[in-house]
Motif scaffolding. Structure first.
Motif, PDB file in Angstrom:
ATOM      1  N   PHE A  69       1.576  -3.850   0.170  1.00  0.00           N
ATOM      2  CA  PHE A  69       0.202  -4.273   0.432  1.00  0.00           C
ATOM      3  C   PHE A  69       0.144  -5.185   1.648  1.00  0.00           C
ATOM      4  O   PHE A  69      -0.739  -5.052   2.510  1.00  0.00           O
ATOM      5  CB  PHE A  69      -0.367  -4.988  -0.794  1.00  0.00           C
TER       6      PHE A  69
ATOM      7  N   TRP B 202      -8.565  -4.886   1.723  1.00  0.00           N
ATOM      8  CA  TRP B 202      -8.485  -3.424   1.799  1.00  0.00           C
ATOM      9  C   TRP B 202      -9.689  -2.849   2.534  1.00  0.00           C
ATOM     10  O   TRP B 202      -9.547  -2.019   3.435  1.00  0.00           O
ATOM     11  CB  TRP B 202      -8.383  -2.799   0.412  1.00  0.00           C
TER      12      TRP B 202
ATOM     13  N   GLY C 265      -8.505   2.438  -2.244  1.00  0.00           N
ATOM     14  CA  GLY C 265      -8.415   0.997  -2.356  1.00  0.00           C
ATOM     15  C   GLY C 265      -8.746   0.492  -3.747  1.00  0.00           C
ATOM     16  O   GLY C 265      -8.161  -0.485  -4.227  1.00  0.00           O
TER      17      GLY C 265
END
Length: 271
Positions: A25, A91, A124
Motif C-alpha cells: 500500500f 487511494w 480501492g
C-alpha cells in the motif's frame, strides 16, 4: 471470555494485515505521489492564479464531503476508524486518480475513463476493507466508496481547473462548472459499487456477486453516458438516476443490522 466449561478462553484477536500488505500500500501511494501527485502540485505552483482558484474549490468540496461523510452513517452501522478514512483518501486521491489518469491518456479519454476510473475506485474499496480490522458491511463499503470517490473528484477537479487556461478556458468558470455541475458523481457511483462489493463479500453467494457485477456495469454505463452525450436532458436524467439509486441504497444499508465495533471478521485479503 468463559467457555462452556466455565474456564476463560482468549477471544479472537483482531486481524492485522501482513507486512507485505502494508508495504504494498505504501509503495502504491508513493508511486501515485511520484507520477501523479507531484505533477498536480507543480501545476498549482506554475500558475498561482489558477492554482489558488483550484485550492479554494477543493477546500469547499472537501468541507461539503466531510460533512456528508460525518453524518452519512451512524457509528453502530459502520464503526469506522481513522486509518480506514485516511487509506480511502490516499487511494482515491493518489492511487486511483494516478492510475486512471495515465490509462485515460492512452487513447480517447472519455471512452476509457468509465472503465479505468470506476474499476480502480472499486478496487480501492476492496483494498481498504481488506486493510481494515473491522467488520465488513454494506454500510462500510458505502462510506469507504464515497470517501474514495470524493478524494478522486477533488483531485480530478484540481487538474481541470489548473489546466483551464492551457485549454482555452477560464479557471473560475471551470471551477464553478466542475464543482456544481455533476457534483459528487464520483462519490455516488463508487458508494453504490462499494456497498455492492461489501454485500457480495459478506453473502459469498451467486446473488451477491451478480448484484456487484450489476452495480459496476451500471456505474460504467452511466459514467460513459455522462462523459459522451452532451444533451442536457439526458445528463439531467443520468444525474437523477444516480441520486435516486444512492438514496435507495443508502437507506437500505442504514436499515441493515448493526455492526458492533468489537465484532471481528475473517480477513478478506488474507493468504
Amino acid at each position: 471470555m468463559p467457555g462452556r466449561d466455565g474456564a476463560h478462553h482468549p477471544g479472537p484477536r483482531p486481524y492485522r494485515p501482513r507486512k507485505w500488505y502494508d508495504w504494498a500500500f505504501l509503495i502504491a501511494a508513493a508511486l501515485g505521489l511520484l507520477f501523479f501527485g507531484i505533477g498536480e502540485m507543480t501545476d498549482i505552483v506554475d500558475d498561482p492564479g489558477a492554482g489558488g482558484v483550484a485550492l479554494i474549490a477543493a477546500l469547499i468540496e472537501i468541507a461539503i464531503f466531510a460533512l456528508i461523510v460525518r453524518f452519512l452513517m451512524p457509528v453502530d452501522r459502520f464503526p469506522r476508524t481513522r486509518i480506514d478514512i485516511v487509506s480511502a483518501v490516499i487511494w482515491g486521491g493518489l492511487i486511483a486518480a494516478g492510475i486512471a489518469g495515465n490509462l485515460n491518456s492512452l487513447g480517447t479519454g472519455t471512452l476509457i475513463a468509465p472503465f479505468s476510473e470506476e474499476l480502480t475506485k472499486v478496487v480501492g474499496v476492496l483494498v481498504v476493507l481488506g486493510y481494515s480490522a473491522i467488520v465488513v458491511t454494506p454500510a462500510g463499503g458505502f462510506v469507504i466508496g464515497f470517501v474514495i470517490g470524493a478524494s478522486f473528484e477533488v483531485v480530478e477537479n484540481i487538474g481541470y481547473i489548473t489546466g483551464a487556461d492551457t485549454n482555452g478556458g477560464d479557471a473560475v468558470s471551470t471551477a464553478l462548472a466542475r464543482t456544481w455541475i455533476g457534483f459528487a458523481l464520483h462519490p455516488m457511483w463508487v458508494a453504490v459499487t462499494g456497498a455492492a462489493l461489501a454485500y457480495a463479500l459478506t453473502q459469498r453467494s451467486t446473488r451477491g456477486w451478480l448484484a456487484f457485477a450489476g452495480a459496476v456495469i451500471g456505474a460504467v454505463i452511466l459514467h460513459g453516458v455522462w462523459d459522451n452525450v452532451a444533451i442536457p436532458v439526458v445528463l439531467a436524467l443520468v444525474y437523477v438516476v444516480i441520486v435516486v439509486t444512492v438514496v435507495v441504497v443508502g437507506f437500505r444499508v442504514r436499515r441493515g443490522p448493526a455492526a458492533p465495533a468489537t465484532l471481528l471478521r475473517r480477513p478478506v485479503l488474507d493468504t
